[in-house]
Design an enzyme around this catalytic site. Structure first.
Site, PDB file in Angstrom:
ATOM      1  N   ARG A  22      56.294  46.010  37.176  1.00 19.32           N
ATOM      2  CA  ARG A  22      55.597  44.714  37.056  1.00 19.32           C
ATOM      3  C   ARG A  22      56.123  44.031  35.801  1.00 19.32           C
ATOM      4  O   ARG A  22      56.149  44.622  34.729  1.00 19.32           O
ATOM      5  CB  ARG A  22      54.095  44.887  36.925  1.00 19.32           C
ATOM      6  CG  ARG A  22      53.435  43.614  36.379  1.00 19.32           C
ATOM      7  CD  ARG A  22      51.937  43.624  36.413  1.00 19.32           C
ATOM      8  NE  ARG A  22      51.456  43.479  37.769  1.00 19.32           N
ATOM      9  CZ  ARG A  22      50.213  43.111  38.075  1.00 19.32           C
ATOM     10  NH1 ARG A  22      49.344  42.848  37.124  1.00 19.32           N
ATOM     11  NH2 ARG A  22      49.852  43.005  39.325  1.00 19.32           N
ATOM     12  N   HIS A  60      54.833  38.521  44.565  1.00 22.45           N
ATOM     13  CA  HIS A  60      53.854  39.621  44.436  1.00 22.45           C
ATOM     14  C   HIS A  60      53.695  40.268  45.821  1.00 22.45           C
ATOM     15  O   HIS A  60      52.650  40.169  46.466  1.00 22.45           O
ATOM     16  CB  HIS A  60      52.525  39.036  43.940  1.00 22.45           C
ATOM     17  CG  HIS A  60      51.556  40.066  43.433  1.00 22.45           C
ATOM     18  ND1 HIS A  60      51.870  41.406  43.306  1.00 22.45           N
ATOM     19  CD2 HIS A  60      50.260  39.946  43.007  1.00 22.45           C
ATOM     20  CE1 HIS A  60      50.829  42.060  42.833  1.00 22.45           C
ATOM     21  NE2 HIS A  60      49.843  41.200  42.645  1.00 22.45           N
ATOM     22  N   GLN A  98      50.775  42.744  47.083  1.00 23.88           N
ATOM     23  CA  GLN A  98      49.512  42.018  47.298  1.00 23.88           C
ATOM     24  C   GLN A  98      49.411  41.503  48.745  1.00 23.88           C
ATOM     25  O   GLN A  98      48.333  41.471  49.346  1.00 23.88           O
ATOM     26  CB  GLN A  98      49.443  40.845  46.305  1.00 23.88           C
ATOM     27  CG  GLN A  98      48.220  39.971  46.425  1.00 23.88           C
ATOM     28  CD  GLN A  98      46.970  40.598  45.825  1.00 23.88           C
ATOM     29  OE1 GLN A  98      46.990  41.107  44.714  1.00 23.88           O
ATOM     30  NE2 GLN A  98      45.877  40.570  46.568  1.00 23.88           N
ATOM     31  N   ASP A 137      44.207  31.247  43.340  1.00 24.67           N
ATOM     32  CA  ASP A 137      44.607  32.165  42.272  1.00 24.67           C
ATOM     33  C   ASP A 137      44.380  31.439  40.946  1.00 24.67           C
ATOM     34  O   ASP A 137      44.175  30.206  40.938  1.00 24.67           O
ATOM     35  CB  ASP A 137      46.101  32.538  42.472  1.00 24.67           C
ATOM     36  CG  ASP A 137      46.595  33.600  41.492  1.00 24.67           C
ATOM     37  OD1 ASP A 137      45.767  34.223  40.793  1.00 24.67           O
ATOM     38  OD2 ASP A 137      47.829  33.811  41.431  1.00 24.67           O
ATOM     39  N   CYS A 170      43.462  36.953  44.899  1.00 25.30           N
ATOM     40  CA  CYS A 170      44.090  38.229  44.531  1.00 25.30           C
ATOM     41  C   CYS A 170      43.368  38.911  43.371  1.00 25.30           C
ATOM     42  O   CYS A 170      43.466  40.122  43.210  1.00 25.30           O
ATOM     43  CB  CYS A 170      45.556  38.012  44.189  1.00 25.30           C
ATOM     44  SG  CYS A 170      45.783  36.792  42.876  1.00 25.30           S
ATOM     45  N   ARG A 182      44.252  46.911  48.359  1.00 25.04           N
ATOM     46  CA  ARG A 182      45.483  47.124  47.567  1.00 25.04           C
ATOM     47  C   ARG A 182      45.854  48.610  47.569  1.00 25.04           C
ATOM     48  O   ARG A 182      47.024  48.965  47.659  1.00 25.04           O
ATOM     49  CB  ARG A 182      45.275  46.666  46.110  1.00 25.04           C
ATOM     50  CG  ARG A 182      44.993  45.197  45.895  1.00 25.04           C
ATOM     51  CD  ARG A 182      46.132  44.310  46.308  1.00 25.04           C
ATOM     52  NE  ARG A 182      47.415  44.666  45.758  1.00 25.04           N
ATOM     53  CZ  ARG A 182      47.794  44.483  44.488  1.00 25.04           C
ATOM     54  NH1 ARG A 182      47.007  43.901  43.627  1.00 25.04           N
ATOM     55  NH2 ARG A 182      49.018  44.845  44.089  1.00 25.04           N
TER      56      ARG A 182
HETATM   57  N1   CP Z   1      45.852  41.248  42.052  1.00 26.84           N
HETATM   58  C1   CP Z   1      46.453  41.963  41.090  1.00 26.84           C
HETATM   59  O1   CP Z   1      47.671  42.183  41.107  1.00 26.84           O
HETATM   60  O2   CP Z   1      45.619  42.422  40.124  1.00 26.84           O
HETATM   61  P1   CP Z   1      46.063  43.128  38.772  1.00 26.84           P
HETATM   62  O3   CP Z   1      46.739  42.097  37.921  1.00 26.84           O
HETATM   63  O4   CP Z   1      44.783  43.637  38.166  1.00 26.84           O
HETATM   64  O5   CP Z   1      47.007  44.240  39.096  1.00 26.84           O
HETATM   65  N1  NVA Z   2      49.524  34.556  39.539  1.00 29.69           N
HETATM   66  C1  NVA Z   2      48.873  35.628  38.819  1.00 29.69           C
HETATM   67  C2  NVA Z   2      48.615  36.769  39.739  1.00 29.69           C
HETATM   68  C3  NVA Z   2      47.860  37.919  39.105  1.00 29.69           C
HETATM   69  C4  NVA Z   2      47.637  39.058  40.061  1.00 29.69           C
HETATM   70  C5  NVA Z   2      49.742  36.045  37.647  1.00 29.69           C
HETATM   71  O1  NVA Z   2      50.963  36.162  37.823  1.00 29.69           O
HETATM   72  O2  NVA Z   2      49.210  36.227  36.560  1.00 29.69           O
END
Ligand code: CP
Ligand code: NVA
Length: 332
Positions: free
Chosen positions: A108, A135, A138, A232, A274, A319
């Site tokens: 990530r 992502h 997700q 989001d 999400c 998830r």
């Molecule tokens: N939705 C999601 O990816 O959550 P986190 O940032 O907590 O992993």
């Molecule tokens: N768009 C958000 C998603 C978090 C799961 C981010 O990238 O922070």
């Protein structure tokens, strides 16, 4: 033809066929049943995975950790500050080292090209746990959640993303909806829309699969007849600054998902997010925003978030089942 994803990376859904996505969705549902019935499924005993996080996480990290452990694997978590990657060691070198020790690598972080670079050098499957652009893990949980609510199938359903429609989640929803023949609508200001190249690519895929891609600034038009209303946060990880919050709040307030928006959608419509979400002021950031900008809810009203159409916690649970499916399919 039977699907096999053994040895594959999971970097973005553009790399996957509709059939392969379907396979992952079916597998996710099977893993959910196994978990619900308490049936052990340590199918990957003896393997080890590493989770590389350059940004924070609750759901993704926990889903990979619990999923990995349920499958019988050893799991190492490397937090944003505790590996040499990037600072003292290149992505290529890190990938070659980790690939010698682990059977799979989750990443990530920032640019999509970092996760692509890791995958090109690791020699073991690499899973994208969120980049600036995409992502994908997700998405399997999200479509699984949609299917739980619309068991007749997702083809032909209308999914509307409201708000910051140029972020990783919106991009990924546009891809997965196109692949599955859904009608995807990005609803937000003109300047916050997905990149034109990606839109064109998705429009082509959607046309082949019987779906469509629409970009609109008009909330009424977007919400009308929608089966899923999705949003989001307005400022994503890695781009936070006071000026940006101010700008995004001004731009995106008309795109908050409120009860009024939900009322325009299909009578069976569900709300998805999400997470994490700023729907109240019970967080440090939520409080600061309330003090600075005088708003106590952002992308979604607390009423909708807590309301009967909200499926956000099913989505979060899914998830884990879907990440388990992705790991199992690529490592078995
Ligand atoms: N939705 C999601 O990816 O959550 P986190 O940032 O907590 O992993
Ligand atoms: N768009 C958000 C998603 C978090 C799961 C981010 O990238 O922070």
């Amino acid at each position: 033809m039977p699907v096999s994803l053994s040895g594959r990376n999971f970097l973005k859904l553009l790399d996957y066929t509709p059939n392969e996505i379907r396979y992952l969705l079916d597998l996710s549902r099977n893993f959910k049943d196994l978990k619900r019935t308490g049936t052990p499924h340590r199918y990957l005993e003896g393997k080890n995975i590493v989770l590389l996080f350059e940004k924070t996480s609750t759901r993704t990290r926990c889903a990979f950790e619990v999923g990995g452990m349920d499958l019988g694997m050893g799991v190492t978590y490397l937090d944003p500050g505790s590996s040499q990657m990037g600072k003292k060691e290149s992505i290529e070198d890190t990938a070659r080292v980790l690939g010698r020790m682990y059977d799979g690598i989750e990443y990530r972080g920032f640019a999509q090209e970092i996760v692509e670079d890791l995958a090109a050098n690791a020699g073991v499957p690499v899973w994208n746990g969120l980049t600036t652009e995409f992502h994908p893990t997700q998405m399997i949980a999200d479509i699984m959640t949609v299917e739980e609510n619309f068991p007749q199938g997702v083809k032909g359903l209308k999914l509307v993303f409201m708000g910051d429609a140029q972020n990783n989640v919106a991009n990924s929803l546009m891809v997965v909806c196109s692949k599955l023949g859904m009608h995807f609508v990005a609803c937000g200001p003109k300047d916050q829309m997905p990149e034109q190249d990606l839109v064109n690519q998705c429009k082509e895929i959607a046309a082949q699969e019987g779906g469509s891609v629409t970009l609109t600034e008009n909330v009424d038009e977007a919400a009308a007849g929608a089966h899923v209303i999705y949003t989001d946060i307005w400022v994503s990880m890695g781009e936070e600054s006071d000026e940006l919050w101010k700008k995004r709040i001004e731009l995106l307030e008309p795109y908050r998902v409120t009860q009024e928006v939900m009322d325009k959608a299909d009578k069976d419509a569900i709300f998805m997010h999400c997470l994490p979400s700023f729907h109240d002021t019970k967080t440090t950031v939520g409080k600061q925003i309330a003090e600075k900008f005088g708003i106590d809810e952002m992308e979604v009203s607390d009423e909708v978030f807590e309301g009967p159409r909200s499926r956000v916690f099913d989505e979060a649970e899914n998830r884990m089942h879907s990440i388990k499916a992705i790991m199992y399919a690529t490592l078995k």
